[in-house]
Design a protein around this motif. Structure first.
Motif, PDB file in Angstrom:
ATOM      1  N   ILE A   1      -6.978 -18.655 -16.846  1.00 33.90           N
ATOM      2  CA  ILE A   1      -6.215 -17.753 -15.981  1.00 33.90           C
ATOM      3  C   ILE A   1      -5.334 -16.917 -16.904  1.00 33.90           C
ATOM      4  O   ILE A   1      -4.396 -17.429 -17.514  1.00 33.90           O
ATOM      5  CB  ILE A   1      -5.348 -18.520 -14.970  1.00 33.90           C
ATOM      6  N   GLU A   2      -5.672 -15.659 -17.031  1.00 37.64           N
ATOM      7  CA  GLU A   2      -4.934 -14.791 -17.945  1.00 37.64           C
ATOM      8  C   GLU A   2      -3.528 -14.499 -17.438  1.00 37.64           C
ATOM      9  O   GLU A   2      -2.569 -14.439 -18.207  1.00 37.64           O
ATOM     10  CB  GLU A   2      -5.687 -13.468 -18.135  1.00 37.64           C
ATOM     11  N   ARG A   3      -3.423 -14.330 -16.115  1.00 38.97           N
ATOM     12  CA  ARG A   3      -2.124 -13.985 -15.564  1.00 38.97           C
ATOM     13  C   ARG A   3      -2.083 -14.271 -14.070  1.00 38.97           C
ATOM     14  O   ARG A   3      -3.092 -14.123 -13.377  1.00 38.97           O
ATOM     15  CB  ARG A   3      -1.812 -12.503 -15.804  1.00 38.97           C
ATOM     16  N   ALA A   4      -0.930 -14.696 -13.586  1.00 39.29           N
ATOM     17  CA  ALA A   4      -0.707 -14.886 -12.156  1.00 39.29           C
ATOM     18  C   ALA A   4       0.596 -14.177 -11.805  1.00 39.29           C
ATOM     19  O   ALA A   4       1.643 -14.458 -12.393  1.00 39.29           O
ATOM     20  CB  ALA A   4      -0.618 -16.366 -11.803  1.00 39.29           C
ATOM     21  N   VAL A   5       0.525 -13.254 -10.859  1.00 42.45           N
ATOM     22  CA  VAL A   5       1.676 -12.427 -10.504  1.00 42.45           C
ATOM     23  C   VAL A   5       1.884 -12.465  -8.995  1.00 42.45           C
ATOM     24  O   VAL A   5       0.932 -12.339  -8.227  1.00 42.45           O
ATOM     25  CB  VAL A   5       1.459 -10.964 -10.945  1.00 42.45           C
ATOM     26  N   ILE A   6       3.125 -12.643  -8.566  1.00 46.40           N
ATOM     27  CA  ILE A   6       3.433 -12.543  -7.147  1.00 46.40           C
ATOM     28  C   ILE A   6       3.436 -11.067  -6.780  1.00 46.40           C
ATOM     29  O   ILE A   6       4.305 -10.305  -7.194  1.00 46.40           O
ATOM     30  CB  ILE A   6       4.785 -13.193  -6.819  1.00 46.40           C
ATOM     31  N   ALA A   7       2.432 -10.670  -6.002  1.00 47.37           N
ATOM     32  CA  ALA A   7       2.258  -9.260  -5.659  1.00 47.37           C
ATOM     33  C   ALA A   7       2.990  -8.875  -4.386  1.00 47.37           C
ATOM     34  O   ALA A   7       3.360  -7.712  -4.202  1.00 47.37           O
ATOM     35  CB  ALA A   7       0.772  -8.935  -5.507  1.00 47.37           C
ATOM     36  N   ASP A   8       3.203  -9.840  -3.494  1.00 48.81           N
ATOM     37  CA  ASP A   8       3.864  -9.524  -2.233  1.00 48.81           C
ATOM     38  C   ASP A   8       4.344 -10.822  -1.601  1.00 48.81           C
ATOM     39  O   ASP A   8       3.917 -11.925  -1.991  1.00 48.81           O
ATOM     40  CB  ASP A   8       2.902  -8.790  -1.296  1.00 48.81           C
ATOM     41  N   ALA A   9       5.223 -10.691  -0.633  1.00 48.27           N
ATOM     42  CA  ALA A   9       5.717 -11.843   0.117  1.00 48.27           C
ATOM     43  C   ALA A   9       6.220 -11.339   1.456  1.00 48.27           C
ATOM     44  O   ALA A   9       6.539 -10.157   1.609  1.00 48.27           O
ATOM     45  CB  ALA A   9       6.826 -12.563  -0.647  1.00 48.27           C
ATOM     46  N   ALA A  10       6.270 -12.240   2.426  1.00 44.89           N
ATOM     47  CA  ALA A  10       6.736 -11.845   3.751  1.00 44.89           C
ATOM     48  C   ALA A  10       7.331 -13.061   4.455  1.00 44.89           C
ATOM     49  O   ALA A  10       6.923 -14.203   4.225  1.00 44.89           O
ATOM     50  CB  ALA A  10       5.587 -11.271   4.581  1.00 44.89           C
ATOM     51  N   VAL A  11       8.314 -12.792   5.306  1.00 47.01           N
ATOM     52  CA  VAL A  11       8.919 -13.829   6.132  1.00 47.01           C
ATOM     53  C   VAL A  11       9.072 -13.281   7.540  1.00 47.01           C
ATOM     54  O   VAL A  11       9.627 -12.194   7.732  1.00 47.01           O
ATOM     55  CB  VAL A  11      10.299 -14.261   5.595  1.00 47.01           C
ATOM     56  N   SER A  12       8.549 -14.015   8.518  1.00 46.08           N
ATOM     57  CA  SER A  12       8.694 -13.645   9.921  1.00 46.08           C
ATOM     58  C   SER A  12       9.171 -14.882  10.655  1.00 46.08           C
ATOM     59  O   SER A  12       8.394 -15.824  10.875  1.00 46.08           O
ATOM     60  CB  SER A  12       7.361 -13.150  10.495  1.00 46.08           C
ATOM     61  N   GLY A  13      10.449 -14.906  11.013  1.00 47.76           N
ATOM     62  CA  GLY A  13      11.012 -16.120  11.576  1.00 47.76           C
ATOM     63  C   GLY A  13      11.008 -17.205  10.522  1.00 47.76           C
ATOM     64  O   GLY A  13      11.570 -17.044   9.445  1.00 47.76           O
ATOM     65  N   ARG A  14      10.312 -18.300  10.805  1.00 52.25           N
ATOM     66  CA  ARG A  14      10.203 -19.386   9.834  1.00 52.25           C
ATOM     67  C   ARG A  14       8.864 -19.360   9.097  1.00 52.25           C
ATOM     68  O   ARG A  14       8.619 -20.189   8.221  1.00 52.25           O
ATOM     69  CB  ARG A  14      10.368 -20.737  10.533  1.00 52.25           C
ATOM     70  N   ASP A  15       7.986 -18.433   9.444  1.00 52.07           N
ATOM     71  CA  ASP A  15       6.677 -18.343   8.801  1.00 52.07           C
ATOM     72  C   ASP A  15       6.762 -17.481   7.545  1.00 52.07           C
ATOM     73  O   ASP A  15       7.113 -16.309   7.614  1.00 52.07           O
ATOM     74  CB  ASP A  15       5.651 -17.759   9.760  1.00 52.07           C
ATOM     75  N   ALA A  16       6.444 -18.074   6.420  1.00 53.34           N
ATOM     76  CA  ALA A  16       6.527 -17.370   5.136  1.00 53.34           C
ATOM     77  C   ALA A  16       5.154 -17.300   4.481  1.00 53.34           C
ATOM     78  O   ALA A  16       4.320 -18.196   4.654  1.00 53.34           O
ATOM     79  CB  ALA A  16       7.507 -18.077   4.202  1.00 53.34           C
ATOM     80  N   SER A  17       4.917 -16.233   3.743  1.00 53.90           N
ATOM     81  CA  SER A  17       3.673 -16.096   2.978  1.00 53.90           C
ATOM     82  C   SER A  17       3.982 -15.459   1.638  1.00 53.90           C
ATOM     83  O   SER A  17       4.893 -14.637   1.525  1.00 53.90           O
ATOM     84  CB  SER A  17       2.649 -15.248   3.741  1.00 53.90           C
ATOM     85  N   ILE A  18       3.233 -15.866   0.633  1.00 56.87           N
ATOM     86  CA  ILE A  18       3.379 -15.330  -0.718  1.00 56.87           C
ATOM     87  C   ILE A  18       1.985 -14.985  -1.235  1.00 56.87           C
ATOM     88  O   ILE A  18       1.090 -15.827  -1.229  1.00 56.87           O
ATOM     89  CB  ILE A  18       4.051 -16.333  -1.670  1.00 56.87           C
ATOM     90  N   THR A  19       1.815 -13.747  -1.664  1.00 61.99           N
ATOM     91  CA  THR A  19       0.526 -13.275  -2.167  1.00 61.99           C
ATOM     92  C   THR A  19       0.557 -13.243  -3.691  1.00 61.99           C
ATOM     93  O   THR A  19       1.468 -12.666  -4.282  1.00 61.99           O
ATOM     94  CB  THR A  19       0.207 -11.875  -1.624  1.00 61.99           C
ATOM     95  N   VAL A  20      -0.436 -13.882  -4.296  1.00 60.41           N
ATOM     96  CA  VAL A  20      -0.512 -13.982  -5.755  1.00 60.41           C
ATOM     97  C   VAL A  20      -1.789 -13.305  -6.250  1.00 60.41           C
ATOM     98  O   VAL A  20      -2.869 -13.534  -5.693  1.00 60.41           O
ATOM     99  CB  VAL A  20      -0.501 -15.455  -6.224  1.00 60.41           C
ATOM    100  N   ARG A  21      -1.656 -12.478  -7.266  1.00 58.86           N
ATOM    101  CA  ARG A  21      -2.828 -11.860  -7.900  1.00 58.86           C
ATOM    102  C   ARG A  21      -3.166 -12.647  -9.158  1.00 58.86           C
ATOM    103  O   ARG A  21      -2.335 -12.837 -10.041  1.00 58.86           O
ATOM    104  CB  ARG A  21      -2.548 -10.398  -8.259  1.00 58.86           C
ATOM    105  N   PHE A  22      -4.406 -13.131  -9.216  1.00 61.28           N
ATOM    106  CA  PHE A  22      -4.882 -13.904 -10.360  1.00 61.28           C
ATOM    107  C   PHE A  22      -5.848 -13.053 -11.183  1.00 61.28           C
ATOM    108  O   PHE A  22      -6.821 -12.512 -10.649  1.00 61.28           O
ATOM    109  CB  PHE A  22      -5.622 -15.162  -9.897  1.00 61.28           C
ATOM    110  N   ASP A  23      -5.586 -12.946 -12.461  1.00 58.84           N
ATOM    111  CA  ASP A  23      -6.520 -12.328 -13.400  1.00 58.84           C
ATOM    112  C   ASP A  23      -7.107 -13.465 -14.223  1.00 58.84           C
ATOM    113  O   ASP A  23      -6.374 -14.150 -14.960  1.00 58.84           O
ATOM    114  CB  ASP A  23      -5.806 -11.318 -14.307  1.00 58.84           C
ATOM    115  N   ALA A  24      -8.401 -13.688 -14.078  1.00 57.71           N
ATOM    116  CA  ALA A  24      -9.009 -14.864 -14.704  1.00 57.71           C
ATOM    117  C   ALA A  24     -10.373 -14.536 -15.292  1.00 57.71           C
ATOM    118  O   ALA A  24     -10.976 -13.509 -14.976  1.00 57.71           O
ATOM    119  CB  ALA A  24      -9.145 -15.990 -13.678  1.00 57.71           C
TER     120      ALA A  24
END
Length: 214
Positions: A142-165
């Motif tokens: 895995i050459e690199r892992a970067v958090i590209a985006d994130a979101a929170v709606s109420g108590r629901d959270a998401s985190i988007t990660v871009r993997f270069d591998a």
């Protein structure tokens, strides 16, 4: 898209593994954030009390600006959450998911992904079996892992990660003959995975909620 996912492990061990590396909770979490006017304008994205300047630089380099506001909300909601630790865990989950998919291990995938993603993986696995094909893939690095985006709606959270591998991939037929790919030539891959979790829930694990290509 579906040529991205991971290794068979005992389900109990997997749960403990993800607990320790993805969104670890300390048992001392505080209530969800107060209203904006009642809390400080800025909340550190990662715990920095014991962090060195170099560690803080690494955290910043691996977070795209658009993800920062939601990450601050996640940290405010669960102070035990740490961005650097999450990224380490995301990379472990990336490897585990890939290896389970390649091996056709649906049970392991169920511990790592939500129902919709698991169903899509299983459909691809069954199609592969019906064609009499097997995958002999290997995640080289895995050459690199970067958090590209994130979101929170109420108590629901998401985190988007871009993997270069780099992935070495081979497809074999029923006779074990190579019909595609090469284990000597790794292919650059750029995947975008989204992990989701309900904050303050009894389940501490972040699960894979979406996969895409960069």
């Amino acid at each position: 898209m579906f040529y991205v996912v991971l290794l068979a492990m005992v389900a109990g061990f997997l749960a403990m593994r993800l607990y320790s590396v993805l969104g670890k909770r300390t048992g001392h979490e505080q209530p969800l954030p107060r209203a904006a006017e009642e809390r400080p304008a800025q909340v550190p994205i990662a715990r920095t009390v014991d962090a060195t300047p170099e560690q803080r630089t690494i955290a910043n380099r691996n977070i795209e600006p658009r993800a920062e506001p939601a990450l601050r909300s996640i940290v405010a909601g669960e102070p035990g959450f740490d961005v650097n630790q999450f990224l380490e865990g995301a990379q472990a989950a990336y490897r585990m998911t890939l290896e389970a998919f390649w091996k056709g291990d649906a049970d392991t995938l169920a511990t790592l992904a939500n129902d919709d993603v698991r169903a899509a993986f299983v459909e691809a696995i069954e199609a592969r079996k019906a064609a009499g094909e097997t995958l002999d893939n290997r995640l080289v690095t895995i050459e690199r892992a970067v958090i590209a985006d994130a979101a929170v709606s109420g108590r629901d959270a998401s985190i988007t990660v871009r993997f270069d591998a780099d992935i070495a991939a081979i497809t074999r037929n029923e006779a074990g003959e190579v019909i595609a790919g090469s284990l000597t030539d790794a292919v650059e891959t750029h995947d975008v995975w989204t992990f989701a979790r309900t904050l303050k829930s009894s389940d501490p694990n972040w699960k894979l909620a979406d996969t895409d290509e960069a």
